[in-house]
Write a protein that holds these residues in place. Structure first.
Motif, short mmCIF file in Angstrom:
data_model
loop_
_atom_site.label_atom_id
_atom_site.label_comp_id
_atom_site.label_asym_id
_atom_site.label_seq_id
_atom_site.Cartn_x
_atom_site.Cartn_y
_atom_site.Cartn_z
N UNK A 1 0.84 -1.21 0.00
CA UNK A 1 0.00 0.00 0.00
C UNK A 1 0.87 1.25 0.00
N UNK A 2 1.87 1.28 0.88
CA UNK A 2 2.75 2.45 0.97
C UNK A 2 3.53 2.65 -0.33
N UNK A 3 3.97 1.54 -0.92
CA UNK A 3 4.74 1.66 -2.17
C UNK A 3 3.88 2.17 -3.32
N UNK A 4 2.66 1.66 -3.38
CA UNK A 4 1.76 2.11 -4.44
C UNK A 4 1.45 3.61 -4.26
N UNK A 5 1.22 4.02 -3.01
CA UNK A 5 0.99 5.45 -2.72
C UNK A 5 2.22 6.25 -3.14
N UNK A 6 3.40 5.70 -2.88
CA UNK A 6 4.65 6.42 -3.21
C UNK A 6 4.80 6.60 -4.71
N UNK A 7 4.47 5.57 -5.47
CA UNK A 7 4.57 5.67 -6.94
C UNK A 7 3.65 6.80 -7.44
N UNK A 8 2.41 6.78 -6.97
CA UNK A 8 1.44 7.78 -7.44
C UNK A 8 1.81 9.18 -6.95
N UNK A 9 2.22 9.31 -5.70
CA UNK A 9 2.55 10.64 -5.16
C UNK A 9 3.80 11.19 -5.83
N UNK A 10 4.77 10.31 -6.11
CA UNK A 10 6.00 10.76 -6.77
C UNK A 10 5.70 11.21 -8.20
#
Ligand code: NAP
Length: 345
Positions: A23-32
């Motif tokens: 979840x955190x990694x997917x959020x990181x991809x989108x936020x980045x």
């Protein structure tokens, strides 16, 4: 982007993501990709639960399955390629009653964030049997993929009746002589496919309506056995504590015991914040298709807010939703500020 806020003269991140599972990694991809320069605080179990699993067979796009650790590493690489920053740190205390939010980290640093994505996942639940504090790590484990190889030739117990317990039992069948699944009812909670695989494995047997009440052994000898209780109608421990005479007690030998009794959400650091938590400890999001919480600027993603689905693919989905929700919320705040430059946030 970091900026100075009206409320503090220390740097403020646009988005901090707490947790580095899927979840955190997917959020990181989108936020980045949205140029929000997210910082991911990886937490005490970097990569989360998938790093403890072997084959992930139901993640879309991998018809042959994919190793959990590999999926996580590739997700981290992807987030970093878009500019997400990672820090091997844990939030000890969060002040979320005023913005920007303040996070006190275990290493002693302090961070400020305009938006916070909570993706702290869930950790293995313990049964509560006598001896577990002393013997965890000494033949008692919550992770067969981590510790299974220490149990070559052993007779082991696996506690639980869900997919995790079946997965543990199946993995252990590569090493152990025999695996006994101890389940408190007479019906598995596991998915049909996992239950069938376990049932068909000649090394795996089942003890129904049975619970573990004591683990025997010492840190010198490791686990040597267990005390089990059983009752024809299941849930024997409660009945045993109530003095039900139909509860049978038995000691068995075992060279290892593995817990597969589910997970508890990692929300301790939110206990003293205004973010609402359910009785189960899960972070509560607003109703409807959103990752927003009752605290503006705080979003939830993955197992920490999901008591029902708890799949890698749904965690990836809510992770991306949280980043999109955070981006929209920050955009709206910035638009408000442009209209009224005195408003803080
Ligand atoms: P779960 O589905 O909540 O199952 C937990 C099991 O442990 C239940 O059988 C429960 O008994 C038992 N249990 C809970 N507390 C207990 C206690 N104190 N003492 C004894 N038994 C106890 O959790 P899970 O197996 O970790 O699965 C969680 C989610 O992850 C599920 O959605 C699952 O499908 C998914 N998952 C999938 C895979 C896969 O597909 N390979 C692998 C792992 C997990 P009751 O049944 O009586 O409640």
């Amino acid at each position: 982007m970091s900026e100075l806020s009206d409320a503090t003269d220390e740097p403020v991140r646009d988005v901090v993501i707490v947790g580095s599972g899927v979840a955190g990694l997917s959020a990181a991809v989108y936020a980045a990709r949205a140029d929000l320069d997210p910082l991911v605080l990886e937490g005490p179990e970097p990569g989360g639960q998938l790093t403890l699993t072997t084959d992930v067979e139901n993640y879309l796009g991998f018809p042959e399955g994919v190793d959990g650790m590999e999926l996580i590493q590739r997700g981290k690489d992807q987030a970093q390629a878009f500019g997400a920053e990672f820090s091997h740190d844990t939030v000890e205390n969060a002040t979320l009653s005023e913005r920007p939010f303040t996070l006190d980290l275990a290493a002693g640093d302090r961070l400020h964030a305009r938006a916070l994505i909570v993706a702290t996942g869930a950790s293995a639940r313990w049964v509560g049997a006598d001896g577990e504090d002393e013997l965890m790590g000494y033949g008692l484990s919550t992770c067969a993929t981590c510790d299974g190889a220490f149990h070559r030739g052993d007779d082991v117990l696996v506690i639980g009746g869900g997919d995790s317990a079946m997965e543990e039992a199946l993995f252990l069948s590569k090493f152990a002589d025999s695996i006994t699944v101890v389940h408190r009812r007479d019906e598995l909670r596991a998915s049909d496919i996992m239950a069938e695989r376990a049932r068909e494995n000649p090394d795996i047997s089942f003890r129904w309506n049975t619970e573990l009440v004591e683990i025997r052994g010492s840190q010198e000898t490791g686990v040597t056995g267990a005390t089990l209780v059983s009752h024809p109608q299941g849930y024997p421990t409660d009945r045993w504590q109530d003095g039900d005479p139909d509860v049978a007690e038995e000691t068995v030998d075992a060279g290892g015991i593995f817990y597969g009794v589910g997970h508890v959400p990692n929300t301790d650091f939110l206990a003293d914040t205004p973010v609402p938590l359910a009785e189960s400890g899960h972070l509560e999001t607003l109703t409807g298709m959103t990752t927003e919480t009752a605290v503006e600027g705080v979003f939830g993603a993955g197992d920490v807010m999901d008591p029902d689905y708890r799949q890698a693919i749904t965690s990836a989905g809510t992770g991306s939703m949280a980043a999109l929700d955070a981006e929209a919320w920050l955009d709206a705040l910035d638009a408000e500020r442009t209209e009224d430059p005195l408003s803080a946030g």
